[in-house]
Design an enzyme around this catalytic site. Structure first.
Site, PDB file in Angstrom:
ATOM      1  N   PHE A  11       0.930  -1.162   0.121  1.00 36.39           N
ATOM      2  CA  PHE A  11      -0.129  -0.013  -0.080  1.00 36.39           C
ATOM      3  C   PHE A  11       0.963   1.288   0.080  1.00 36.39           C
ATOM      4  CE2 PHE A  11      -2.393   2.976   3.291  1.00 36.39           C
ATOM      5  CZ  PHE A  11      -3.077   3.476   2.281  1.00 36.39           C
ATOM      6  N   ILE A  12       1.726   1.586   1.277  1.00 33.26           N
ATOM      7  CA  ILE A  12       2.323   2.694   1.303  1.00 33.26           C
ATOM      8  C   ILE A  12       3.599   2.944   0.205  1.00 33.26           C
ATOM      9  CG2 ILE A  12       3.705   4.405   2.718  1.00 33.26           C
ATOM     10  CD1 ILE A  12       2.026   3.120   5.013  1.00 33.26           C
ATOM     11  N   ALA A  82       9.174  -2.689   3.526  1.00 38.27           N
ATOM     12  CA  ALA A  82       8.519  -4.266   3.600  1.00 38.27           C
ATOM     13  C   ALA A  82       8.345  -4.649   5.191  1.00 38.27           C
ATOM     14  CB  ALA A  82       9.670  -4.932   2.945  1.00 38.27           C
ATOM     15  N   GLU A 132       2.479   3.171  16.520  1.00 42.23           N
ATOM     16  CA  GLU A 132       1.949   1.952  17.352  1.00 42.23           C
ATOM     17  C   GLU A 132       3.331   1.526  18.263  1.00 42.23           C
ATOM     18  OE1 GLU A 132      -0.528  -0.738  15.451  1.00 42.23           O
ATOM     19  OE2 GLU A 132      -1.372   0.745  13.931  1.00 42.23           O
ATOM     20  N   TYR A 156       2.472  -7.136  16.602  1.00 35.86           N
ATOM     21  CA  TYR A 156       3.000  -6.229  15.132  1.00 35.86           C
ATOM     22  C   TYR A 156       3.516  -5.236  15.852  1.00 35.86           C
ATOM     23  CZ  TYR A 156       2.643  -2.191  12.048  1.00 35.86           C
ATOM     24  OH  TYR A 156       2.923  -1.090  11.281  1.00 35.86           O
ATOM     25  N   GLY A 289      -6.197  -6.974  23.339  1.00 36.04           N
ATOM     26  CA  GLY A 289      -5.261  -6.031  23.575  1.00 36.04           C
ATOM     27  C   GLY A 289      -5.296  -4.672  22.745  1.00 36.04           C
ATOM     28  N   TYR A 347       6.840 -14.623 -11.529  1.00 35.24           N
ATOM     29  CA  TYR A 347       8.025 -14.575 -10.924  1.00 35.24           C
ATOM     30  C   TYR A 347       8.292 -15.972 -10.047  1.00 35.24           C
ATOM     31  CZ  TYR A 347       7.748  -9.476 -11.779  1.00 35.24           C
ATOM     32  OH  TYR A 347       7.904  -8.460 -12.405  1.00 35.24           O
TER      33      TYR A 347
HETATM   34  P1  NAD Z   1       1.674  -3.574   3.517  1.00 33.14           P
HETATM   35  O1  NAD Z   1       1.069  -4.532   4.275  1.00 33.14           O
HETATM   36  O2  NAD Z   1       0.451  -3.043   2.492  1.00 33.14           O
HETATM   37  O3  NAD Z   1       2.827  -3.941   2.401  1.00 33.14           O
HETATM   38  C1  NAD Z   1       3.879  -4.434   2.853  1.00 33.14           C
HETATM   39  C2  NAD Z   1       4.640  -4.835   1.772  1.00 33.14           C
HETATM   40  O4  NAD Z   1       5.877  -5.680   2.087  1.00 33.14           O
HETATM   41  C3  NAD Z   1       3.861  -6.093   0.689  1.00 33.14           C
HETATM   42  O5  NAD Z   1       4.023  -5.435  -0.711  1.00 33.14           O
HETATM   43  C4  NAD Z   1       4.506  -7.381   0.931  1.00 33.14           C
HETATM   44  O6  NAD Z   1       4.665  -8.215  -0.199  1.00 33.14           O
HETATM   45  C5  NAD Z   1       5.927  -6.853   1.302  1.00 33.14           C
HETATM   46  N1  NAD Z   1       6.774  -7.699   2.233  1.00 33.14           N
HETATM   47  C6  NAD Z   1       6.159  -8.532   3.185  1.00 33.14           C
HETATM   48  N2  NAD Z   1       7.042  -9.462   3.851  1.00 33.14           N
HETATM   49  C7  NAD Z   1       8.215  -9.092   3.025  1.00 33.14           C
HETATM   50  C8  NAD Z   1       9.406  -9.742   3.009  1.00 33.14           C
HETATM   51  N3  NAD Z   1       9.659 -10.823   3.934  1.00 33.14           N
HETATM   52  N4  NAD Z   1      10.338  -9.458   2.002  1.00 33.14           N
HETATM   53  C9  NAD Z   1      10.053  -8.560   0.983  1.00 33.14           C
HETATM   54  N5  NAD Z   1       8.752  -7.921   1.059  1.00 33.14           N
HETATM   55  C10 NAD Z   1       7.902  -8.247   2.086  1.00 33.14           C
HETATM   56  O7  NAD Z   1       2.022  -2.621   4.288  1.00 33.14           O
HETATM   57  P2  NAD Z   1       1.835  -1.084   4.211  1.00 33.14           P
HETATM   58  O8  NAD Z   1       0.491  -0.308   5.169  1.00 33.14           O
HETATM   59  O9  NAD Z   1       2.061  -0.440   3.055  1.00 33.14           O
HETATM   60  O10 NAD Z   1       3.074  -0.519   5.148  1.00 33.14           O
HETATM   61  C11 NAD Z   1       4.358  -0.147   4.877  1.00 33.14           C
HETATM   62  C12 NAD Z   1       5.302   0.272   6.014  1.00 33.14           C
HETATM   63  O11 NAD Z   1       4.599   1.363   6.576  1.00 33.14           O
HETATM   64  C13 NAD Z   1       5.408  -0.885   6.961  1.00 33.14           C
HETATM   65  O12 NAD Z   1       6.753  -0.977   7.456  1.00 33.14           O
HETATM   66  C14 NAD Z   1       4.230  -0.463   8.179  1.00 33.14           C
HETATM   67  O13 NAD Z   1       4.758  -0.815   9.423  1.00 33.14           O
HETATM   68  C15 NAD Z   1       4.461   1.038   7.975  1.00 33.14           C
HETATM   69  N6  NAD Z   1       3.441   1.770   8.564  1.00 33.14           N
HETATM   70  C16 NAD Z   1       2.323   1.680   7.742  1.00 33.14           C
HETATM   71  C17 NAD Z   1       1.295   2.349   8.439  1.00 33.14           C
HETATM   72  C18 NAD Z   1      -0.350   2.071   7.692  1.00 33.14           C
HETATM   73  O14 NAD Z   1      -1.330   2.603   8.305  1.00 33.14           O
HETATM   74  N7  NAD Z   1      -0.609   1.431   6.887  1.00 33.14           N
HETATM   75  C19 NAD Z   1       1.352   3.540   9.245  1.00 33.14           C
HETATM   76  C20 NAD Z   1       2.625   3.837   9.502  1.00 33.14           C
HETATM   77  C21 NAD Z   1       3.782   2.997   9.174  1.00 33.14           C
HETATM   78  P1  TYD Z   2      -6.660  -1.059  11.592  1.00 34.88           P
HETATM   79  O1  TYD Z   2      -7.286  -0.449  10.159  1.00 34.88           O
HETATM   80  O2  TYD Z   2      -6.575  -2.704  11.603  1.00 34.88           O
HETATM   81  O3  TYD Z   2      -5.382  -0.330  11.690  1.00 34.88           O
HETATM   82  P2  TYD Z   2      -4.673  -0.312  13.249  1.00 34.88           P
HETATM   83  O4  TYD Z   2      -5.143  -1.398  14.059  1.00 34.88           O
HETATM   84  O5  TYD Z   2      -3.282  -0.535  13.116  1.00 34.88           O
HETATM   85  O6  TYD Z   2      -4.856   1.016  13.847  1.00 34.88           O
HETATM   86  O7  TYD Z   2      -7.791  -0.756  12.221  1.00 34.88           O
HETATM   87  C1  TYD Z   2      -8.419   0.537  12.792  1.00 34.88           C
HETATM   88  C2  TYD Z   2      -9.260   0.884  13.760  1.00 34.88           C
HETATM   89  O8  TYD Z   2     -10.450   0.023  13.327  1.00 34.88           O
HETATM   90  C3  TYD Z   2      -8.649  -0.084  14.951  1.00 34.88           C
HETATM   91  O9  TYD Z   2      -8.982   0.512  16.290  1.00 34.88           O
HETATM   92  C4  TYD Z   2      -9.423  -1.574  14.980  1.00 34.88           C
HETATM   93  C5  TYD Z   2     -10.679  -1.165  14.241  1.00 34.88           C
HETATM   94  N1  TYD Z   2     -11.443  -2.142  13.076  1.00 34.88           N
HETATM   95  C6  TYD Z   2     -12.672  -2.255  13.489  1.00 34.88           C
HETATM   96  O10 TYD Z   2     -13.390  -1.877  14.484  1.00 34.88           O
HETATM   97  N2  TYD Z   2     -13.155  -3.494  12.704  1.00 34.88           N
HETATM   98  C7  TYD Z   2     -12.532  -4.023  11.527  1.00 34.88           C
HETATM   99  O11 TYD Z   2     -13.023  -4.918  10.722  1.00 34.88           O
HETATM  100  C8  TYD Z   2     -10.993  -3.587  11.468  1.00 34.88           C
HETATM  101  C9  TYD Z   2     -10.188  -4.301  10.655  1.00 34.88           C
HETATM  102  C10 TYD Z   2     -10.469  -2.627  12.270  1.00 34.88           C
END
Ligand code: NAD
Ligand code: TYD
Length: 348
Positions: A11-12, A82, A132, A156, A289, A347
């Site tokens: 995603f990011i 990743a 987090e 996590y 939790g 791949y």
């Molecule tokens: P995501 O789960 O969408 O993507 C993770 C990517 O990492 C995937 O493309 C996956 O294929 C790849 N990956 C997983 N295991 C791997 C491995 N062993 N080797 C190589 N590639 C691997 O995650 P995201 O939401 O895009 O988050 C990206 C980063 O940003 C993470 O480090 C996450 O902790 C951090 N982050 C996410 C959020 C959020 O809200 N999503 C917020 C703050 C920080």
């Molecule tokens: P999430 O998108 O999983 O992000 P994070 O847990 O990393 O903050 O969840 C965001 C908030 O939404 C979190 O308080 C858990 C809640 N949540 C629900 O209530 N129902 C759901 O089905 C999911 C996935 C999350």
């Protein structure tokens, strides 16, 4: 600059790859991703033919493979995204989080250290982390700053905290140039529909129940994903080595208020009667939790590097919903798993 971005099919990561490939045509961008369930090369299909982009299917838990990639591609900089990223999955299977987030990050650090031979000139390891790691706040006005003590509570966040510690250890012990950012919850296009916002958009489209954990009072601070990518760009180029920057949206929502807003906006966009989607709300057992509240104080990033979020939430959520409504094929391929079959074959 030969820049390795890990997790660029996620995603990011996909938004970060797109930003760097298009903004910096003089950088060679290597996107390394293991294409787990969360990785989808469709996310970056629009830029994958550009001459400064290449893809490597690679696993950060494989140290030898990381050594080869960093040597062969003569990598000078790393932006490391990743990871395993979903709290609910970490409750079911904590060890994959330890493997990927903690061991994988440590492998990358070690491979960079060996390739760069402790000669740090022009090198940088940027680690992308989460708010987090700081734990859970009360429902008050407190906020996480860069000096808040770590207090992770889910597998996590504990695995991400461990990876942050390893990055700082390489800075203090070996003087590796590193920078870390800790960001709040992101939302936007290409978000995997297991997380709150994309899951609920998908369920509203399909008139499926909206499972609200516990009371729905938990609070998150939401940031549009392109604003996060822009912050990463600023920090990568201007951040002080060894430093940490918090990134946040100044945009706190309780889950239930956010969900009701989603329902209202989607009813308008889908031409449904007002209140129709709210009827899908279903309170379910709370997450184990479950952290009550996250809130980021991003004033250091604003004061030192001039970054602020550009998008108001109303605009961001409307753009996000529009993206999902206009990309139903992406959503269908992701929910039925067919995206994985296609790239797995390519791949193998
Ligand atoms: P995501 O789960 O969408 O993507 C993770 C990517 O990492 C995937 O493309 C996956 O294929 C790849 N990956 C997983 N295991 C791997 C491995 N062993 N080797 C190589 N590639 C691997 O995650 P995201 O939401 O895009 O988050 C990206 C980063 O940003 C993470 O480090 C996450 O902790 C951090 N982050 C996410 C959020 C959020 O809200 N999503 C917020 C703050 C920080
Ligand atoms: P999430 O998108 O999983 O992000 P994070 O847990 O990393 O903050 O969840 C965001 C908030 O939404 C979190 O308080 C858990 C809640 N949540 C629900 O209530 N129902 C759901 O089905 C999911 C996935 C999350």
């Amino acid at each position: 600059m030969n820049l390795l971005i890990t997790g660029g099919a996620g995603f990011i990561g996909s938004h970060v790859v797109r930003r760097f490939v298009t903004q910096y045509p003089n950088y060679n961008i290597v996107n390394l991703d293991n294409l787990t369930y969360a990785g989808n090369l469709e996310n970056i299909k629009d830029i994958d033919q550009l001459p400064n982009y290449s893809f490597v299917k690679g696993d950060i838990t494989d140290l030898d493979q990381m050594r080869s990639v960093i040597n062969e591609k003569e990598i000078d900089g790393v932006i490391h995204l990743a990871a395993e990223s979903h709290v609910d999955r970490s409750i079911t299977d904590p060890l994959i989080f330890v493997r990927t987030n903690l061991i994988g990050t440590s492998n990358l650090l070690q491979a960079c250290k060996e390739a760069w031979k402790d000669n740090w000139e022009g090198k940088l390891f940027y680690h992308v982390s989460t708010d987090e790691v700081y734990g859970s706040l009360e429902l008050d006005h407190s906020m996480f700053t860069e000096t808040t003590a770590y207090d992770p509570r889910s597998p996590y966040s504990a695995s991400k905290a461990g990876s942050d510690h390893m990055v700082r250890a390489f800075y203090h012990t070996y003087h590796m140039p590193v920078v870390i950012s800790n960001c709040s919850n992101n939302y936007g296009p290409n978000h995997f529909p297991e997380k709150l916002i994309p899951l609920f958009i998908n369920n509203i489209i399909n008139r499926k129940p909206l499972p609200v954990y516990g009371s729905g009072e938990n609070v998150r601070d939401w940031l549009y994903v392109e604003d996060h990518a822009r912050a990463i760009d600023v920090i990568f180029h201007k951040g002080s080595h060894g430093d940490t920057y918090n990134i946040g949206g100044h945009n706190e929502w309780s889950n239930i208020d956010l969900i009701k807003t989603l329902c209202r906006v989607m009813d308008e966009k889908l031409g449904r009667s007002n209140g129709e989607s709210e009827q899908l709300i279903t309170y379910v057992k709370d997450r184990a939790g479950h952290d009550m509240r996250y809130a980021i104080d991003a004033s250091k990033l604003q004061n030192e590097l001039g970054w602020t979020p550009s998008l108001q939430f109303e605009e961001g959520i409307s753009k996000t919903i529009d993206w999902y409504l206009n990309n139903k094929e992406w959503l269908a391929n992701v929910t039925d798993g067919s995206y994985q079959e296609y790239y797995k074959k390519q791949y193998q």
